[in-house]
Every structure is written in C-alpha cells, then in structure tokens.
Design an enzyme around this catalytic site. Structure first.
Site, short mmCIF file in Angstrom:
data_model
loop_
_atom_site.label_atom_id
_atom_site.label_comp_id
_atom_site.label_asym_id
_atom_site.label_seq_id
_atom_site.Cartn_x
_atom_site.Cartn_y
_atom_site.Cartn_z
N GLU A 1 8.13 -3.28 -2.47
CA GLU A 1 7.58 -2.70 -1.23
C GLU A 1 8.73 -2.38 -0.27
O GLU A 1 9.70 -3.14 -0.19
CB GLU A 1 6.67 -3.75 -0.58
CG GLU A 1 6.12 -3.39 0.78
CD GLU A 1 5.46 -4.59 1.49
OE1 GLU A 1 5.95 -5.75 1.32
OE2 GLU A 1 4.48 -4.37 2.21
N CYS B 1 1.93 -5.80 -1.88
CA CYS B 1 2.14 -7.12 -1.26
C CYS B 1 0.86 -7.86 -0.91
O CYS B 1 0.26 -8.49 -1.75
CB CYS B 1 3.05 -6.98 -0.03
SG CYS B 1 3.68 -8.61 0.46
N ASN C 1 7.20 -8.05 -0.02
CA ASN C 1 8.17 -8.74 0.86
C ASN C 1 7.41 -9.92 1.45
O ASN C 1 6.51 -9.72 2.27
CB ASN C 1 8.59 -7.85 2.04
CG ASN C 1 9.57 -6.75 1.68
OD1 ASN C 1 10.76 -6.84 1.91
ND2 ASN C 1 9.03 -5.66 1.13
N1 CDT Z 1 4.47 -7.55 3.20
C1 CDT Z 1 3.42 -8.38 3.20
O1 CDT Z 1 2.28 -7.94 3.07
N2 CDT Z 1 3.67 -9.70 3.35
C2 CDT Z 1 2.66 -10.70 3.50
C3 CDT Z 1 3.21 -11.81 4.32
C4 CDT Z 1 2.18 -12.74 4.77
S1 CDT Z 1 1.24 -12.19 6.10
C5 CDT Z 1 2.25 -12.39 7.44
C6 CDT Z 1 2.20 -11.25 2.16
O2 CDT Z 1 0.98 -11.35 1.95
O3 CDT Z 1 3.03 -11.67 1.33
#
Ligand code: CDT
Length: 307
Positions: free
Chosen positions: A47, A169, A194
């Site tokens: 991503e 993600c 990420n």
């Molecule tokens: N990039 C992304 O969607 N990251 C989220 C982080 C947690 S929510 C703050 C994830 O689900 O991994």
C-alpha cells in the site's frame, strides 16, 4: 490439473519523507528483478508504495499534500517500472495515493498484466483512523482526512489465468471484504499494507499486531478457498515502527512463505489456483451450504443493534 502462478510478495522497508519517487522506483525495480530471478509471473508491492505513509501528519490545507498523490499512471517518473516489468514479462500490483482530475482522493491499487496493460484498479473501501487532527497522539492516522472510501466495492478480474481480487490494508480485517470476492469466485487476493505496531486507541493490541495480521489473512483465505498475498511496508518510517511479516497464504489457510526482515525483501511461492476448488468445492461449497436468507443484517445495518 494445475494452474501455477508464481507470485512474489515484494515487501518494502521504510520510505522516509525526503526519499524521491525516482529513488523509490529504483528500489521497486530491484525487487522486480529479484522476482524475475525467482521465476515470478506477478510481483505484489505494498500500500502507498511510492511515498512515505503521509497520513501520519495532519495539515490544515489538504492541497499542500497534493505532491504525495499521483495524478496519472503511468507517469514520467513511474514509467520505468512499467517498462522494466514489460521487458521481464512480469505483472505487478502497486499501491499509491490517487488524485483524480475532478479532485477526488483515493488509496488505490492497480493490477498490471505481463504485457504492461493495466487490467484493474481498486480503491480502498474501509478507511481507518480519524478525519480531524488529534494533537495528543504520538503520530496521526488521518487516512479519513486524506482519502474518501470507494463506492465501487470489491471486484474480481480475469488475469494471470485466474480470477484475481484486491484489497488494501485495513480491508483485510473485515470478513466482508473476502466474502464479497469469494462470491465472485476469487482465486487470489492481493493486499498491500502499512500497519503501525503502536495502536494509539488501545496499546494492549500492540503486542498482538503480528498475530492479528496472520489471523485475519489465514481465516479469509481458508473461509473463501483463496490464495491471499499480504505485502507490508515495514520498519521504522519517520520514527513510526511498522509491521513486516508479509506472507503468502494458501487456500488451506496455511502460510507458505513469510518475510523474516522488516526491510526490502522478496518472498515467493508457486501458487496453484486449482487448489482453491479443494475448498470451494467441498466444505465451502457456497451454493450448497450458505444461508443468505438469514444473513440479512450483514447488508441492512452498519452498527450493532440490540433488540
Ligand atoms: N493502512 C492501514 O489501513 N492501517 C491500519 C492501521 C490500523 S487503524 C489505525 C490497519 O488496519 O493495519
């Protein structure tokens, strides 16, 4: 019978704020060449693979962030990646921030076939984090400020001699993402991510990040009889430590390859798409066993309703 797609999960280490697109593209091309040496048909990048994870900073005027977004794909700076992939006859999947000509901002992933043609575009459905500045946080996760959610949902495309789907993600944590693709006969789901290790709203989850990552992707693969390719941008980026643990998961739910660093690292596996039918034709024969007549709440309500 077997339909083998050799897939590379091209995990990336951090991209710092001052790294140029040109430098990043050189790293992607290096990973692509490693994929070629490993015999890959398809290489999957993370991503937002062209920039640092900029939603960790809030800025009042969003147009000041325009430089993080791509307004065309390919562009003069990304063209060398397309050229190299076509030369090597490898397809790829690439995540990036998209700014459309009419001003919409999406967290986007494209699928490029071995002939260099873009066969699919997916825009992230589940946008996590927050929409406003939260100055008390050690870092922001303002994806809901920088991106609007896709209204197009989850598609499945005929490519690489199979049926390929994409998600990004946070989508991987939601069973609905996999199921909507499962109902379209998906055989391989490509997912860049990420994931900061520190989850600000509930730090007790920090130690479980790796567990939750594999839990959701292994379950999603098994319950829908699909390969899942999860690819991280990991390591310490602008002071924020992010999860690596990129993995290739079989339709059985088993992890068949996993990254062991948090840097640029290519892992690969020979994925037999016909293996999916072992699950979708038996235990998860949807036509035979699903009961949509009692699943109405899944699409008719969003939050919990207590009668
Ligand atoms: N990039 C992304 O969607 N990251 C989220 C982080 C947690 S929510 C703050 C994830 O689900 O991994």
């Amino acid at each position: 019978m077997s339909r083998i797609v050799t897939v590379g999960a091209a995990q990336m280490g951090p991209i710092q704020k001052d790294h140029t697109r040109k430098e990043v593209i050189e790293r992607l091309i290096t990973l692509l060449r490693q994929g070629h040496q490993a015999g890959c048909d398809l290489v999957v990048f993370p991503e937002l693979a062209l920039t640092t994870f900029f939603p960790r900073w809030f800025i009042d005027d969003i147009t000041q962030a325009d430089h993080w977004y791509e307004t065309e794909m390919p562009s003069p700076v990304t063209q060398p990646l397309f050229d190299e992939a076509k030369k090597l006859k490898i397809g790829f999947c690439l995540g990036y921030a998209e700014l459309t000509t009419d001003g919409h901002r999406f967290n986007t992933q494209i699928l490029v076939e071995r002939d260099g043609s873009i066969v699919a575009k997916y825009r992230k459905v589940h946008i996590p984090g927050h929409e406003h500045n939260e100055p008390d946080r050690p870092f922001q996760h303002a994806e809901r400020y920088y991106f609007e959610p896709s209204m197009e949902g989850f598609g499945v495309w005929k490519a690489f001699d199979g049926r390929i789907g994409m998600m990004i993600c946070n989508d991987r944590r939601w069973p609905e993402s996999y199921r909507v693709m499962g109902l379209q006969g998906v055989e391989m789901i490509l997912c860049g991510y990420n994931t900061p290790i520190h989850y600000v709203p509930d730090p007790s989850q920090d130690i479980l990040q790796g567990f939750h990552n594999s839990l959701v992707m292994q379950s999603g693969a098994y319950q829908n009889g699909s390969w899942v390719i999860g690819v991280a941008k990991g390591g310490v980026e602008e002071g924020v430590d992010s999860l690596g643990q990129s993995m290739i998961v079989a339709p059985s739910g088993q992890i068949v390859a996993q990254a062991f660093t948090t840097g640029d690292e290519l892992i690969s596996a020979r994925c037999d798409l016909d293996w999916c039918a072992k699950y979708t034709g038996t235990l998860f024969d949807f036509e035979r066993y699903r009961r949509p007549e009692v699943y109405g709440r899944i699409t008719s309500q969003r939050g919990v309703v207590i009668d």
